[in-house]
Design a protein around this motif. Structure first.
Motif, short mmCIF file in Angstrom:
data_model
loop_
_atom_site.label_atom_id
_atom_site.label_comp_id
_atom_site.label_asym_id
_atom_site.label_seq_id
_atom_site.Cartn_x
_atom_site.Cartn_y
_atom_site.Cartn_z
N PRO A 258 -4.53 5.36 35.92
CA PRO A 258 -4.63 4.70 37.23
C PRO A 258 -5.71 3.63 37.29
N ASN A 259 -6.77 3.81 36.55
CA ASN A 259 -7.85 2.83 36.52
C ASN A 259 -8.02 2.21 35.13
N GLY A 260 -6.94 2.26 34.34
CA GLY A 260 -6.99 1.69 33.00
C GLY A 260 -7.89 2.46 32.06
N GLU A 261 -7.97 3.77 32.25
CA GLU A 261 -8.89 4.58 31.44
C GLU A 261 -8.65 4.44 29.94
N ALA A 262 -7.39 4.23 29.54
CA ALA A 262 -7.07 4.18 28.12
C ALA A 262 -7.67 2.98 27.41
N ILE A 263 -8.04 1.95 28.17
CA ILE A 263 -8.55 0.72 27.55
C ILE A 263 -9.79 1.01 26.71
N SER A 264 -10.62 1.92 27.18
CA SER A 264 -11.86 2.20 26.45
C SER A 264 -11.63 3.05 25.20
N GLN A 265 -10.40 3.55 25.01
CA GLN A 265 -10.12 4.43 23.88
C GLN A 265 -9.10 3.84 22.90
N LEU A 266 -8.87 2.55 22.98
CA LEU A 266 -7.91 1.93 22.08
C LEU A 266 -8.37 2.02 20.63
N TYR A 267 -7.42 2.18 19.73
CA TYR A 267 -7.72 2.16 18.30
C TYR A 267 -7.17 0.85 17.73
N TRP A 268 -8.05 -0.10 17.41
CA TRP A 268 -7.63 -1.40 16.90
C TRP A 268 -7.24 -1.30 15.43
N TRP A 269 -6.09 -1.89 15.09
CA TRP A 269 -5.72 -2.01 13.69
C TRP A 269 -6.82 -2.77 12.96
N LYS A 270 -7.13 -2.34 11.76
CA LYS A 270 -8.21 -2.95 10.98
C LYS A 270 -7.65 -3.93 9.94
N PRO A 271 -8.47 -4.91 9.51
CA PRO A 271 -8.04 -5.79 8.43
C PRO A 271 -7.67 -4.95 7.20
N GLU A 272 -6.58 -5.34 6.55
CA GLU A 272 -6.04 -4.52 5.48
C GLU A 272 -6.09 -5.27 4.15
N PRO A 273 -7.02 -4.90 3.27
CA PRO A 273 -7.05 -5.53 1.94
C PRO A 273 -5.79 -5.20 1.17
N GLY A 274 -5.50 -6.02 0.17
CA GLY A 274 -4.27 -5.85 -0.59
C GLY A 274 -4.12 -4.48 -1.20
N TRP A 275 -5.21 -3.92 -1.75
CA TRP A 275 -5.12 -2.61 -2.39
C TRP A 275 -4.70 -1.54 -1.39
N PHE A 276 -5.17 -1.69 -0.11
CA PHE A 276 -4.82 -0.70 0.91
C PHE A 276 -3.35 -0.80 1.25
N GLN A 277 -2.84 -2.02 1.39
CA GLN A 277 -1.43 -2.19 1.73
C GLN A 277 -0.53 -1.62 0.64
N LYS A 278 -0.88 -1.86 -0.61
CA LYS A 278 -0.07 -1.33 -1.71
C LYS A 278 -0.11 0.20 -1.74
N LEU A 279 -1.31 0.75 -1.53
CA LEU A 279 -1.44 2.21 -1.53
C LEU A 279 -0.65 2.82 -0.37
N ARG A 280 -0.79 2.22 0.82
CA ARG A 280 -0.07 2.77 1.98
C ARG A 280 1.43 2.66 1.77
N ALA A 281 1.89 1.58 1.14
CA ALA A 281 3.32 1.42 0.88
C ALA A 281 3.85 2.59 0.03
N GLU A 282 3.03 3.05 -0.92
CA GLU A 282 3.42 4.20 -1.74
C GLU A 282 3.57 5.45 -0.87
N TYR A 283 2.64 5.64 0.06
CA TYR A 283 2.69 6.81 0.93
C TYR A 283 3.86 6.72 1.91
N ILE A 284 4.16 5.51 2.37
CA ILE A 284 5.31 5.32 3.26
C ILE A 284 6.60 5.72 2.54
N THR A 285 6.74 5.29 1.29
CA THR A 285 7.93 5.64 0.51
C THR A 285 8.01 7.16 0.32
#
Length: 386
Positions: free
Chosen positions: A354-381
């Motif tokens: 009602p008062n936008g309470e969730a705004i203070s608890q947002l989880y922002w996506w973080k910059p993703e280095p190449g090694w992280f993207q490749k590793l996460r892709a393995e876990y996604i598969t």
């Protein structure tokens, strides 16, 4: 004229919704356009997410500037990067990648020996039209490289919990990421594998700190992703279908019988309107995943002047407001919220409290280095094939 400025506190939609109705005339009034813009002409080749630029926006921009937008659309960050990379930075004048993926553009440029993006000339951007804290925050999230800005904030949005309100009675304050995985939702869930694993990581510790640490080094990332994957595989029977773009997400709820799952807010708002409120959307108390998309200029842009005109119109109250109404996402433009009608304001209160309470608890996506993207892709598969 320089547009550098000191950081100021972000005026969120939470703080302006009360005055939105009174200020609606701001967007209705004709935009103030400089003589230089009125004298402009030509075309601009924009490559944007499918929901971002409407026919009305194209017509209004042409009316204001004389410039025709030639629009092509894509559905994933990988798609736009791959296409621009294949063309060695040519073919488009403006693209709209998520800010946290820009590190991949920079890495690809170094690998190929060809710059894919050109730095933004901040003297040609009306930076005061952009929400100040978002302008500044974008640099921390990946919009800069070696002291130069490469991305102008365009919009921000969340990925949270969508549900069929005829089947589930949910409201803000009673919903967490774990709500999706309750026993009653077995075989009724849809998630995007990539963000599903991230949400599970946030859910496991309830703060997002564990997922933050996962971006720091590969050993820590494996430990965090191992925990998320273990939960994901255990709850694979809950999944009816995966989605990877807005079309598949819409189909999951409107055609495939999914009752609950993760959704982008803009897509959820469109479903909300299409179903007269049957499909609703609410932020979990442990933090909606939050992204920021930017406007970037490929190195081989052929219509640079026109691209800057489009950047400045999309960050105006008029352009940003039209985008917010059309797409359902939050524009980074100052004053864009004035375009929202009363129904949109009520949806916002339901989604974020009602008062936008969730705004203070947002989880922002973080910059993703190449090694992280490749590793996460393995876990996604491993998740998809489990």
């Amino acid at each position: 004229m320089s547009h550098s400025r000191a950081s100021r506190s972000l005026v969120t939609r939470r703080s302006v919704l009360k005055g939105a109705a009174a200020g609606a005339a701001i967007v209705a009034a004709p935009a103030i356009v400089s003589p230089r813009v009125l004298a402009s002409s030509g075309e601009v080749n924009a490559y944007a997410w499918g929901e971002y630029i409407s026919e009305d926006m194209i017509a209004t921009f042409k009316e204001r500037t004389g410039i025709q937008i030639n629009l092509s659309v894509y559905g994933t960050n990988n798609e736009v990067l791959s296409k621009v990379r294949a063309a060695k930075g040519e073919g488009f004048d403006l693209v709209f990648p998520s800010v946290t993926t820009l590190v991949s553009w920079f890495d690809a440029s170094e690998e190929d020996g060809v710059d894919l993006l050109q730095p933004i000339d901040e003297n040609r951007v009306m930076a005061d039209q952009v929400q100040p804290a978002i302008w500044d925050k974008s640099l921390d999230l990946g919009a800069s490289r070696r002291g130069q800005r490469f991305g102008v904030p365009f919009n921000w949005g969340t990925e949270a919990v969508a549900f069929d309100s005829t089947q589930r009675d949910l409201k803000y304050g009673d919903v967490s990421w774990s709500t999706i995985w309750q026993e009653e939702n077995r075989d009724l869930v849809t998630v995007r594998p990539r963000s599903g694993l991230t949400a599970m990581g946030v859910m496991i510790d309830g703060t997002g700190e564990m997922m933050d640490r996962a971006h720091q080094d590969e050993e820590t990332a494996k430990k965090v992703l191992d925990q998320a994957l273990a939960f994901a595989v255990e709850h694979k029977p809950w999944i009816r279908t995966f989605w990877k773009d807005a079309q598949a997400l819409t189909g999951a709820f409107l055609s495939d019988g999914c009752v609950i799952g993760q959704s982008w807010d803009g897509t959820a708002v469109n479903m909300w309107k299409e179903t007269d409120g049957r499909i609703k959307y609410v932020a979990p108390t442990d933090g909606a995943l939050t992204w920021l998309d930017t406007m970037c200029m490929p190195s081989g842009a052929a219509n640079v002047d026109q691209a800057y005109e489009l950047i400045n119109w999309l960050t105006s109250a008029e352009g940003g407001g039209m985008h917010a109404v059309h797409a359902g996402y939050n524009s980074a433009a100052v004053g864009a919220e004035a375009a929202l009608d009363a129904e949109a304001q009520e949806r916002f209160k339901f989604m974020y409290g009602p008062n936008g309470e969730a705004i203070s608890q947002l989880y922002w996506w973080k910059p993703e280095p190449g090694w992280f993207q490749k590793l996460r892709a393995e876990y996604i598969t491993r998740y998809e094939t489990a």
